[in-house]
Design an enzyme around this catalytic site. Structure first.
Site, PDB file in Angstrom:
ATOM      1  N   THR A 105       0.851  -1.329  -0.011  1.00  0.00           N
ATOM      2  CA  THR A 105       0.050   0.121  -0.027  1.00  0.00           C
ATOM      3  C   THR A 105       0.836   1.436  -0.019  1.00  0.00           C
ATOM      4  O   THR A 105       1.995   1.244   0.570  1.00  0.00           O
ATOM      5  CB  THR A 105      -0.761  -0.223   1.354  1.00  0.00           C
ATOM      6  OG1 THR A 105      -1.663   1.573   1.555  1.00  0.00           O
ATOM      7  CG2 THR A 105      -0.174  -0.421   2.482  1.00  0.00           C
ATOM      8  N   TYR A 129      -2.337   0.264  10.325  1.00  0.00           N
ATOM      9  CA  TYR A 129      -2.273  -0.548   8.899  1.00  0.00           C
ATOM     10  C   TYR A 129      -1.013  -0.341   8.247  1.00  0.00           C
ATOM     11  O   TYR A 129      -0.392  -1.445   7.768  1.00  0.00           O
ATOM     12  CB  TYR A 129      -3.742   0.084   8.329  1.00  0.00           C
ATOM     13  CG  TYR A 129      -3.676  -0.252   6.758  1.00  0.00           C
ATOM     14  CD1 TYR A 129      -4.034  -1.658   6.275  1.00  0.00           C
ATOM     15  CD2 TYR A 129      -3.385   0.243   5.621  1.00  0.00           C
ATOM     16  CE1 TYR A 129      -4.338  -2.201   5.353  1.00  0.00           C
ATOM     17  CE2 TYR A 129      -3.410   0.202   4.253  1.00  0.00           C
ATOM     18  CZ  TYR A 129      -3.852  -1.308   4.068  1.00  0.00           C
ATOM     19  OH  TYR A 129      -3.962  -1.836   2.859  1.00  0.00           O
TER      20      TYR A 129
HETATM   21  N1  LIG Z   1      -8.549  -1.398  -0.532  1.00  0.00           N
HETATM   22  C1  LIG Z   1      -7.810  -0.427  -0.955  1.00  0.00           C
HETATM   23  O1  LIG Z   1      -7.988   0.731  -1.058  1.00  0.00           O
HETATM   24  C2  LIG Z   1      -6.200  -0.561  -0.823  1.00  0.00           C
HETATM   25  C3  LIG Z   1      -5.273   0.298  -0.928  1.00  0.00           C
HETATM   26  C4  LIG Z   1      -3.789   0.105  -1.023  1.00  0.00           C
HETATM   27  C5  LIG Z   1      -3.598  -1.056  -1.084  1.00  0.00           C
HETATM   28  N2  LIG Z   1      -4.417  -2.367  -0.976  1.00  0.00           N
HETATM   29  C6  LIG Z   1      -3.819  -3.715  -0.910  1.00  0.00           C
HETATM   30  O2  LIG Z   1      -4.296  -4.410  -1.771  1.00  0.00           O
HETATM   31  C7  LIG Z   1      -4.681  -5.523  -1.586  1.00  0.00           C
HETATM   32  C8  LIG Z   1      -5.963  -5.815  -1.837  1.00  0.00           C
HETATM   33  O3  LIG Z   1      -6.881  -5.345  -1.223  1.00  0.00           O
HETATM   34  P1  LIG Z   1      -8.567  -5.336  -1.596  1.00  0.00           P
HETATM   35  O4  LIG Z   1      -9.103  -4.130  -1.466  1.00  0.00           O
HETATM   36  O5  LIG Z   1      -8.974  -6.399  -2.553  1.00  0.00           O
HETATM   37  O6  LIG Z   1      -8.954  -5.840   0.073  1.00  0.00           O
HETATM   38  P2  LIG Z   1     -10.375  -6.344   0.514  1.00  0.00           P
HETATM   39  O7  LIG Z   1     -11.500  -6.000  -0.528  1.00  0.00           O
HETATM   40  O8  LIG Z   1     -10.602  -5.733   2.039  1.00  0.00           O
HETATM   41  O9  LIG Z   1     -10.386  -7.908   0.717  1.00  0.00           O
HETATM   42  C9  LIG Z   1      -9.400  -8.463   1.438  1.00  0.00           C
HETATM   43  C10 LIG Z   1      -9.614 -10.039   1.622  1.00  0.00           C
HETATM   44  O10 LIG Z   1      -8.761 -10.381   2.724  1.00  0.00           O
HETATM   45  C11 LIG Z   1      -9.479 -11.431   3.618  1.00  0.00           C
HETATM   46  N3  LIG Z   1      -9.098 -11.500   4.835  1.00  0.00           N
HETATM   47  C12 LIG Z   1      -8.906 -10.733   5.469  1.00  0.00           C
HETATM   48  N4  LIG Z   1      -8.574 -11.339   7.048  1.00  0.00           N
HETATM   49  C13 LIG Z   1      -8.692 -12.683   6.754  1.00  0.00           C
HETATM   50  C14 LIG Z   1      -8.126 -13.867   7.459  1.00  0.00           C
HETATM   51  N5  LIG Z   1      -7.691 -13.643   8.723  1.00  0.00           N
HETATM   52  N6  LIG Z   1      -8.168 -14.914   6.758  1.00  0.00           N
HETATM   53  C15 LIG Z   1      -8.261 -15.029   5.583  1.00  0.00           C
HETATM   54  N7  LIG Z   1      -8.698 -13.980   4.752  1.00  0.00           N
HETATM   55  C16 LIG Z   1      -8.842 -12.780   5.263  1.00  0.00           C
HETATM   56  C17 LIG Z   1     -11.058 -10.857   3.436  1.00  0.00           C
HETATM   57  O11 LIG Z   1     -11.878 -12.128   3.893  1.00  0.00           O
HETATM   58  P3  LIG Z   1     -13.545 -11.432   4.022  1.00  0.00           P
HETATM   59  O12 LIG Z   1     -14.104 -11.440   2.662  1.00  0.00           O
HETATM   60  O13 LIG Z   1     -13.867 -12.759   4.904  1.00  0.00           O
HETATM   61  O14 LIG Z   1     -13.356 -10.613   4.879  1.00  0.00           O
HETATM   62  C18 LIG Z   1     -11.154 -10.275   2.082  1.00  0.00           C
HETATM   63  O15 LIG Z   1     -11.499 -11.437   1.017  1.00  0.00           O
HETATM   64  C19 LIG Z   1      -4.281  -5.909   0.101  1.00  0.00           C
HETATM   65  O16 LIG Z   1      -3.172  -6.181   0.074  1.00  0.00           O
HETATM   66  C20 LIG Z   1      -4.593  -4.374   0.311  1.00  0.00           C
HETATM   67  O17 LIG Z   1      -3.508  -4.072   1.479  1.00  0.00           O
HETATM   68  C21 LIG Z   1      -5.747  -2.015  -0.858  1.00  0.00           C
END
Ligand SMILES: NC(=O)c1ccc[n+]([C@@H]2O[C@H](COP(=O)([O-])OP(=O)(O)OC[C@H]3O[C@@H](n4cnc5c(N)ncnc54)[C@H](OP(=O)(O)O)[C@@H]3O)[C@@H](O)[C@H]2O)c1
Length: 310
Positions: A105, A129
């Site tokens: 991130t 975070y």
């Molecule tokens: N979203 C943003 O704006 C953003 C910005 C910068 C970087 N990123 C990075 O990009 C990547 C993808 O983000 P995203 O937006 O796709 O995230 P997201 O939509 O929040 O999805 C996160 C996923 O991780 C799973 N997860 C969380 N805790 C878990 C656990 N204990 N065991 C198994 N699974 C678990 C969640 O499961 P559940 O569905 O069961 O909750 C969900 O499927 C991440 O590395 C994030 O840090 C995101």
């Protein structure tokens, strides 16, 4: 009988990026994509058992603890999923020679200044975070697994929990909405990140074939951290104005809230946000041969998909 192809292990399949990845990765053969109920990433022993059983040829890890404000009071959970899990995945991957594609991130940076951050710039997370994601990057790198880390920002898509969908919903209910206009960064469509992963797998598997090298050797050639966000920079306010205008054009009869720009100081949150989240993505183009599309083009596609699904 020929051996069955080794699967790709995909985490976070119910998340934005994981959800976009599943259908695209299935083009490469079997994909094992456990939900949280099937593999809890806060349990390192469960991760080890799972990887040893599946013996994947790739590990793609978009799963993360992404609740930025809640992380301030749930440090243990944030570090377990964002720092320990990628490290354990890396250790297991190193043991079987499987490469890891991991996500991080813009929040690893302190967010000062106006210059887009480069991969080599010093980090300085402002909250739990960002700190947990940074520890995950470092932990994975130390395992010796062949890996690429894509640092991205402001992820959104036609489904899932994200800024675009929240604002669109609220804009139909309210007269006016105040949106932060002094944080700069790049909206990134989950599908564009999924296409980047597909490109990376194709490129490295091709490289391995051409050079008669192992996949691990081919990935090591390209390995490292890459910034990967939608091309161009904007603010949350301008981003919202852009997609609300598209929504208005799609539904001229619908009333949408008037959007008002505000300073971050007027919208206090438990976790401090970086003012400058701009990521310089040149390395992605020059070294990996992939350029993220302009953020406005991707927003237009997402809005068209939302309209088509309505
Ligand atoms: N979203 C943003 O704006 C953003 C910005 C910068 C970087 N990123 C990075 O990009 C990547 C993808 O983000 P995203 O937006 O796709 O995230 P997201 O939509 O929040 O999805 C996160 C996923 O991780 C799973 N997860 C969380 N805790 C878990 C656990 N204990 N065991 C198994 N699974 C678990 C969640 O499961 P559940 O569905 O069961 O909750 C969900 O499927 C991440 O590395 C994030 O840090 C995101």
């Amino acid at each position: 009988m020929p051996n069955a192809p080794q699967p790709i292990l995909l985490t976070g399949v119910n998340g934005q990026v994981g959800g976009a990845l599943l259908p695209m990765l299935q083009a490469f053969g079997p994909v094992i994509a456990p939900t949280r109920a099937e593999l809890d990433l806060s349990d390192p022993d469960a991760i080890r058992r799972f990887v040893r059983k599946v013996q994947p040829r790739w590990i793609v890890n978009p799963a993360a603890y992404t609740a930025v404000d809640k992380a301030e009071t749930e440090q243990e959970a944030a570090f377990a999923i964002n720092a320990v899990a990628p490290t354990v995945l890396g250790e297991e991957a190193a043991a079987i020679g499987a490469p890891v594609l991991h996500f991080s991130t813009d929040y690893v940076f302190a967010g000062d200044g106006e210059t887009p951050w480069q991969e080599t710039d010093s980090t300085g997370p402002l909250g739990v975070y960002g700190a947990s994601k940074l520890e995950g990057e470092l932990g994975l790198a130390e395992t010796g697994a062949a890996h690429l880390i894509f640092r991205t920002s402001w992820v959104y898509g036609a489904t899932g929990n994200n800024f675009l969908r929240t604002i669109l919903r609220l804009a139909k209910e309210r007269e006016e909405m105040k949106i932060v206009a002094d944080q700069y960064g790049s909206p990134t469509w989950s599908n564009d990140l999924a296409r980047l992963v597909v490109h990376t797998i194709e490129r490295t598997e091709e490289l391995a074939g051409q050079e008669n090298a192992t996949l691990r050797e081919a990935v090591k050639r390209l390995a490292g951290t890459y910034h990967a966000a939608g091309s161009g920079y904007t603010t949350w306010f301008e981003f919202a104005k852009n997609f609300v205008a598209l929504a208005q054009a799609q539904a001229p009869e619908q009333r949408f809230a008037r959007l008002l720009p505000i300073a971050s100081a007027e919208y206090p949150t438990p976790a401090k946000r970086p003012g400058n989240s701009r990521l310089n993505c040149e390395k992605l183009t020059t070294q990996l041969g992939f350029t993220m599309p302009p953020w406005q083009d991707s927003v237009a596609q997402v809005m068209a998909a939302i309209q088509a699904a309505a």
